[in-house]
Write a protein that holds these residues in place. Structure first.
Motif, mmCIF file in Angstrom:
data_model
loop_
_atom_site.group_PDB
_atom_site.id
_atom_site.type_symbol
_atom_site.label_atom_id
_atom_site.label_comp_id
_atom_site.label_asym_id
_atom_site.label_seq_id
_atom_site.Cartn_x
_atom_site.Cartn_y
_atom_site.Cartn_z
ATOM 1 N N LEU A 131 0.831 -1.210 0.000
ATOM 2 C CA LEU A 131 0.000 0.000 0.000
ATOM 3 C C LEU A 131 0.862 1.255 0.000
ATOM 4 C CD1 LEU A 131 -2.748 -1.097 2.557
ATOM 5 C CD2 LEU A 131 -2.950 -0.936 0.071
ATOM 6 N N TYR A 132 1.997 1.185 0.679
ATOM 7 C CA TYR A 132 2.934 2.318 0.660
ATOM 8 C C TYR A 132 3.470 2.514 -0.761
ATOM 9 C CZ TYR A 132 6.700 5.395 2.311
ATOM 10 O OH TYR A 132 7.536 6.464 2.514
ATOM 11 N N GLY A 133 3.740 1.403 -1.448
ATOM 12 C CA GLY A 133 4.199 1.483 -2.840
ATOM 13 C C GLY A 133 3.146 2.089 -3.743
ATOM 14 N N TRP A 134 1.886 1.750 -3.511
ATOM 15 C CA TRP A 134 0.796 2.345 -4.292
ATOM 16 C C TRP A 134 0.690 3.841 -4.025
ATOM 17 C CZ3 TRP A 134 -2.452 1.233 -8.183
ATOM 18 C CH2 TRP A 134 -2.485 -0.080 -8.636
ATOM 19 N N GLY A 135 0.926 4.236 -2.776
ATOM 20 C CA GLY A 135 0.910 5.662 -2.455
ATOM 21 C C GLY A 135 2.013 6.418 -3.171
ATOM 22 N N LEU A 136 3.189 5.801 -3.250
ATOM 23 C CA LEU A 136 4.305 6.428 -3.967
ATOM 24 C C LEU A 136 4.004 6.522 -5.461
ATOM 25 C CD1 LEU A 136 7.271 4.653 -2.122
ATOM 26 C CD2 LEU A 136 6.576 7.046 -1.889
ATOM 27 N N LEU A 137 3.324 5.501 -5.987
ATOM 28 C CA LEU A 137 2.906 5.550 -7.397
ATOM 29 C C LEU A 137 1.906 6.676 -7.623
ATOM 30 C CD1 LEU A 137 2.430 1.783 -8.414
ATOM 31 C CD2 LEU A 137 4.108 3.394 -9.335
ATOM 32 N N ALA A 138 0.985 6.844 -6.678
ATOM 33 C CA ALA A 138 -0.019 7.903 -6.803
ATOM 34 C C ALA A 138 0.639 9.278 -6.834
ATOM 35 C CB ALA A 138 -1.014 7.822 -5.641
ATOM 36 N N GLU A 139 1.654 9.473 -5.998
ATOM 37 C CA GLU A 139 2.357 10.755 -5.970
ATOM 38 C C GLU A 139 3.167 10.967 -7.249
ATOM 39 O OE1 GLU A 139 4.643 10.943 -2.393
ATOM 40 O OE2 GLU A 139 2.913 10.604 -1.092
ATOM 41 N N GLY B 147 -0.050 9.091 5.480
ATOM 42 C CA GLY B 147 -0.762 9.802 4.422
ATOM 43 C C GLY B 147 -0.503 9.189 3.067
ATOM 44 N N THR B 148 0.744 8.797 2.819
ATOM 45 C CA THR B 148 1.086 8.124 1.562
ATOM 46 C C THR B 148 0.359 6.795 1.445
ATOM 47 O OG1 THR B 148 3.280 9.159 1.579
ATOM 48 C CG2 THR B 148 2.994 7.241 0.159
ATOM 49 N N ILE B 149 0.267 6.071 2.564
ATOM 50 C CA ILE B 149 -0.428 4.782 2.551
ATOM 51 C C ILE B 149 -1.914 4.976 2.257
ATOM 52 C CG2 ILE B 149 -1.085 2.787 3.944
ATOM 53 C CD1 ILE B 149 1.562 3.083 5.436
ATOM 54 N N PHE B 150 -2.534 5.970 2.893
ATOM 55 C CA PHE B 150 -3.954 6.243 2.628
ATOM 56 C C PHE B 150 -4.172 6.623 1.165
ATOM 57 C CE2 PHE B 150 -4.557 7.008 7.316
ATOM 58 C CZ PHE B 150 -5.513 6.034 7.479
ATOM 59 N N THR B 151 -3.234 7.378 0.598
ATOM 60 C CA THR B 151 -3.320 7.728 -0.822
ATOM 61 C C THR B 151 -3.259 6.470 -1.681
ATOM 62 O OG1 THR B 151 -2.202 9.825 -0.352
ATOM 63 C CG2 THR B 151 -2.318 9.141 -2.654
ATOM 64 N N GLY B 152 -2.388 5.533 -1.281
ATOM 65 C CA GLY B 152 -2.280 4.263 -1.997
ATOM 66 C C GLY B 152 -3.553 3.451 -1.917
ATOM 67 N N SER C 268 4.804 -0.985 17.407
ATOM 68 C CA SER C 268 4.980 -2.446 17.464
ATOM 69 C C SER C 268 4.020 -3.080 18.463
ATOM 70 C CB SER C 268 6.432 -2.785 17.851
ATOM 71 O OG SER C 268 7.332 -2.257 16.911
ATOM 72 N N VAL C 269 3.924 -2.486 19.665
ATOM 73 C CA VAL C 269 3.007 -3.014 20.680
ATOM 74 C C VAL C 269 1.556 -2.877 20.214
ATOM 75 C CG1 VAL C 269 2.149 -2.705 23.035
ATOM 76 C CG2 VAL C 269 4.605 -2.542 22.573
ATOM 77 N N GLY C 270 1.239 -1.724 19.618
ATOM 78 C CA GLY C 270 -0.112 -1.505 19.113
ATOM 79 C C GLY C 270 -0.482 -2.486 18.007
ATOM 80 N N THR C 271 0.467 -2.775 17.140
ATOM 81 C CA THR C 271 0.222 -3.727 16.047
ATOM 82 C C THR C 271 -0.072 -5.125 16.599
ATOM 83 O OG1 THR C 271 1.647 -2.489 14.534
ATOM 84 C CG2 THR C 271 1.214 -4.788 13.992
ATOM 85 N N ILE D 35 -3.990 -0.127 12.185
ATOM 86 C CA ILE D 35 -2.539 0.033 12.317
ATOM 87 C C ILE D 35 -2.075 1.303 11.599
ATOM 88 C CG2 ILE D 35 -0.299 -0.978 11.718
ATOM 89 C CD1 ILE D 35 -1.667 -3.752 12.066
ATOM 90 N N ILE D 36 -2.636 1.543 10.418
ATOM 91 C CA ILE D 36 -2.285 2.771 9.682
ATOM 92 C C ILE D 36 -2.741 4.001 10.464
ATOM 93 C CG2 ILE D 36 -2.547 4.024 7.504
ATOM 94 C CD1 ILE D 36 -3.276 1.347 6.173
ATOM 95 N N PHE D 37 -3.916 3.913 11.075
ATOM 96 C CA PHE D 37 -4.427 5.028 11.871
ATOM 97 C C PHE D 37 -3.535 5.285 13.090
ATOM 98 C CE2 PHE D 37 -7.701 6.679 15.009
ATOM 99 C CZ PHE D 37 -7.720 7.955 14.478
ATOM 100 N N LEU D 38 -3.075 4.212 13.726
ATOM 101 C CA LEU D 38 -2.144 4.362 14.851
ATOM 102 C C LEU D 38 -0.859 5.026 14.392
ATOM 103 C CD1 LEU D 38 -1.340 3.849 17.781
ATOM 104 C CD2 LEU D 38 -0.617 1.534 17.117
#
Length: 211
Positions: free
Chosen positions: A1-9, A22-27, A81-84, A156-159
């Motif tokens: 998903l991070y890679g997709w965000g970088l592609l979107a940018e 933010g990049t992940i959400f964009t992805g 890490s603990v939250g995940t 996890i992304i929200f955290l």
């Protein structure tokens, strides 16, 4: 998903996000939008998932020079890490939301087998309530997430967003949001994305394109 965000940018240069979440959400938005469009013509099957994953890794490889973890401090990494681990543990329990078997699973299966079907809601109105979030879930429901726990990933992304923005007040919402971790409920996506949009406005973010 991070890679997709970088592609979107890369595809849309006006989208410049300085934080990882933010990049992940964009992805997430880009991958889901493309899958939603293709679902009019093709089912979202295992081949779609392989293509989505391959494209994500391609985005990481092509934009590896832009990958930066500077927004994460060592202490924040420990909290993440603990939250995940906690989110993953709670998401492993049996789904309790009644819609899980009556609405979520059938919707995802129709998308997996056929894509969008014209007139499906004439058979059962519930089956006509497809949402973007179920399209996103259907992408990864073959290899990565066959038990439909995509909401755990969203949490996890929200955290990660909370840690990057230091919006500690949002931690108070997590106990409530964790209740949605066992099912692909679109309600969780609505609540989290709404909180982020409001927070960005309150922080006077100038990244209108991202919002």
């Amino acid at each position: 998903l991070y890679g997709w965000g970088l592609l979107a940018e890369r595809i849309l240069p006006e989208i410049k996000v300085s934080f990882i979440s933010g990049t992940i959400f964009t992805g997430v938005c880009l991958a889901t939008t493309l899958a939603a469009f293709s679902a009019f013509f093709l089912p979202i099957n295992i081949y779609s998932e392989v293509l989505i994953i391959a494209a994500g890794f391609t985005g990481l490889f092509l934009n590896r020079s832009k990958i930066s973890l500077q927004s994460l401090e060592r202490q924040n990494l420990k909290i993440l890490s603990v939250g995940t681990l906690l989110i993953s543990f709670l998401a492993s329990f049996y789904p309790y939301i009644l819609d899980h078997f009556g609405y979520y699973i059938p919707t995802v299966q129709w998308l997996n087998n056929f894509g969008y079907i014209k007139g499906l809601s004439n058979l059962d109105l519930t089956l006509g309530q497809a949402s973007f979030w179920h399209i996103f879930q259907s992408i990864f429901s073959h290899i990565s997430d066959p038990f439909l726990r995509i909401n755990a990933v969203l949490l996890i992304i929200f955290l990660l967003y909370i840690l990057e923005k230091k919006s500690w007040l949002f931690l108070l919402f997590l106990p409530l949001l964790l209740l949605f971790s066992q099912s692909p409920s679109p309600d969780l996506a609505v609540m989290i994305l709404s909180l982020i949009a409001v927070n960005e406005i309150l922080l006077k973010s100038k990244n209108i394109t991202f919002l």
